[in-house]
Design a protein around this motif. Structure first.
Motif, PDB file in Angstrom:
ATOM      1  N   VAL A 206     -12.192   2.488  -5.712  1.00  0.00           N
ATOM      2  CA  VAL A 206     -11.321   2.886  -4.599  1.00  0.00           C
ATOM      3  C   VAL A 206     -10.375   3.993  -5.024  1.00  0.00           C
ATOM      4  CG1 VAL A 206      -9.477   2.097  -3.056  1.00  0.00           C
ATOM      5  CG2 VAL A 206     -11.495   0.667  -3.426  1.00  0.00           C
ATOM      6  N   ASN A 240      -9.801  -4.673  -0.674  1.00  0.00           N
ATOM      7  CA  ASN A 240      -9.944  -3.313  -1.178  1.00  0.00           C
ATOM      8  C   ASN A 240      -9.802  -2.283  -0.062  1.00  0.00           C
ATOM      9  OD1 ASN A 240     -11.297  -2.746  -4.227  1.00  0.00           O
ATOM     10  ND2 ASN A 240     -11.213  -4.869  -3.581  1.00  0.00           N
ATOM     11  N   THR A 241     -10.489  -2.517   1.052  1.00  0.00           N
ATOM     12  CA  THR A 241     -10.381  -1.553   2.148  1.00  0.00           C
ATOM     13  C   THR A 241      -9.025  -1.650   2.832  1.00  0.00           C
ATOM     14  OG1 THR A 241     -11.597  -3.124   3.569  1.00  0.00           O
ATOM     15  CG2 THR A 241     -12.865  -1.338   2.554  1.00  0.00           C
ATOM     16  N   ALA A 244      -6.660   0.567   0.931  1.00  0.00           N
ATOM     17  CA  ALA A 244      -6.807   1.968   1.319  1.00  0.00           C
ATOM     18  C   ALA A 244      -6.200   2.220   2.690  1.00  0.00           C
ATOM     19  CB  ALA A 244      -8.289   2.357   1.317  1.00  0.00           C
ATOM     20  N   TYR A 342     -18.125   0.387   0.898  1.00  0.00           N
ATOM     21  CA  TYR A 342     -16.825   0.687   1.482  1.00  0.00           C
ATOM     22  C   TYR A 342     -16.885   2.094   2.046  1.00  0.00           C
ATOM     23  CZ  TYR A 342     -15.016  -2.763  -2.016  1.00  0.00           C
ATOM     24  OH  TYR A 342     -14.773  -3.853  -2.809  1.00  0.00           O
ATOM     25  N   ILE A 344     -14.424   4.839   3.232  1.00  0.00           N
ATOM     26  CA  ILE A 344     -13.008   5.188   3.134  1.00  0.00           C
ATOM     27  C   ILE A 344     -12.878   6.684   3.375  1.00  0.00           C
ATOM     28  CG2 ILE A 344     -10.979   5.268   1.628  1.00  0.00           C
ATOM     29  CD1 ILE A 344     -12.230   2.959   0.023  1.00  0.00           C
TER      30      ILE A 344
END
Length: 352
Positions: A206, A240-241, A244, A342, A344
């Motif tokens: 990330v 994790n997302t 972000a 993911y 992002i």
């Protein structure tokens, strides 16, 4: 070629990413947010926030119908500040009626965030970030709880997938337009951090993607910011997302059916964090002999269509860039995680 389908589903017109193995439903527009049953919550522009008189509130969606699924992974983008928090819950419609509400824990930008631990009953079970059902369902409902002054939620997403279809598009032919193109994503190794770095593949991935968009967060800072107390680690996918998202990104978990589908993202300038596992000898050139679950960043493809990765398991930053055999990599990615990735990117970026 099985293209990415961006479909409008339901009366709210939700953005839906439809693939042979999964569906990702995203609610982020004012009309979609307004369609929920709101208690102590209001819609301001394109986000939920608490009403002036409320310290906590909920947004409960209308039932959402999708292709048959037996796994669900949520995502959310919020701003929780120093004292706020968000909880996302899901229930599914079974032949006997609605299941219980399954919780994915309490998210906060502050320390103390935690998944809800294992939840198991006759309908299914939650393991940290994934709801796995005992029988397929086609309808689910979500409930989002906001706490604390200033807390906002601007996106909720739900990836629903059929485990039996994980490899339905394995070996899908490519249009080759993204071959020979790689994104110049900063290279960062997790292994240079002696105090826990060996298990920081997800926050390292990330942090590399964030740095690609000019958001320079160190690997240890990212690890602290997504640490899940109950899980005792940093590998919680929606955390994790969500991390972000707290930094202003539009971020969600999806499952792609093939590398051909992933090419659409990297070709549009969007690197992806991808999850895979392998046994000794199955992934030639990998810095790890084996892994039962590892995140790395797909940055593009070489001229022959082989995936080019920033693999954070490399021993130092200079050796992070790796190229893996296409067929082997795709099979390991799809069989291990069902093509989990993911996405992002800045909110202004259009999905390919």
């Amino acid at each position: 070629m099985l293209p990415l389908l961006l479909a409008c589903a339901g009366s709210a017109g939700a953005l839906t990413l439809t693939y042979p193995n999964s569906t990702t439903t995203i609610h982020e527009r004012a009309a979609e947010l307004q369609s929920a049953e709101l208690r102590g919550v209001q819609v301001i522009q394109n986000h939920w926030s608490l009403t002036a008189a409320s310290k906590t509130g909920t947004a409960t969606s209308q039932p959402i119908s999708v292709a048959a699924f037996d796994e669900l992974v949520p995502s959310w983008n919020s701003m929780t500040g120093k004292a706020g928090s968000v909880t996302v819950e899901v229930r599914v419609q079974t032949p006997g009626g609605w299941s219980r509400w399954y919780s994915f824990g309490t998210w906060s930008a502050a320390a103390g965030r935690s998944s809800a631990g294992s939840q198991k009953d006759s309908a299914g079970q939650v393991n940290t970030d994934t709801l796995r059902l005992n029988a397929k369902a086609t309808t689910f409902q979500y409930r989002v709880t906001l706490r604390g002054e200033g807390t906002q939620v601007r996106l909720v997403g739900f990836n629903t997938s059929d485990r039996l279809k994980r490899t339905a598009a394995l070996g899908q032919s490519s249009d080759k337009k993204a071959w020979g193109k790689t994104n110049v994503v900063p290279q960062r190794s997790q292994m240079i951090y002696p105090d826990g770095g060996e298990v920081w593949c997800s926050p390292t991935s990330v942090s590399m993607i964030l740095a690609d968009y000019g958001v320079n967060i160190s690997v240890p800072e990212a690890a602290r910011g997504m640490y899940d107390k109950a899980y005792d680690g940093t590998g919680n996918w929606p955390f994790n997302t969500a991390y972000a998202g707290e930094l202003g990104m539009r971020a969600f978990v999806t499952r792609l059916p093939s590398l051909a589908a992933a090419e659409k993202f990297t070709g549009a300038g969007m690197p992806l964090a991808v999850s895979l596992g392998w046994k000794k000898g199955e992934l030639p050139g990998a810095p790890l002999d084996w892994s039962d679950g590892h995140l790395m960043v797909l940055v593009g493809f070489d001229a022959r269509g082989n995936p080019v990765l920033n693999d954070p398991a490399a021993p130092n930053n200079d050796t992070v860039r790796r190229t893996y055999p296409r067929a082997a990599f795709e099979k390991l990615w799809l069989t291990h995680s069902g093509g989990l990735a993911y996405v992002i990117a800045p909110p202004s970026a259009e999905l390919p």
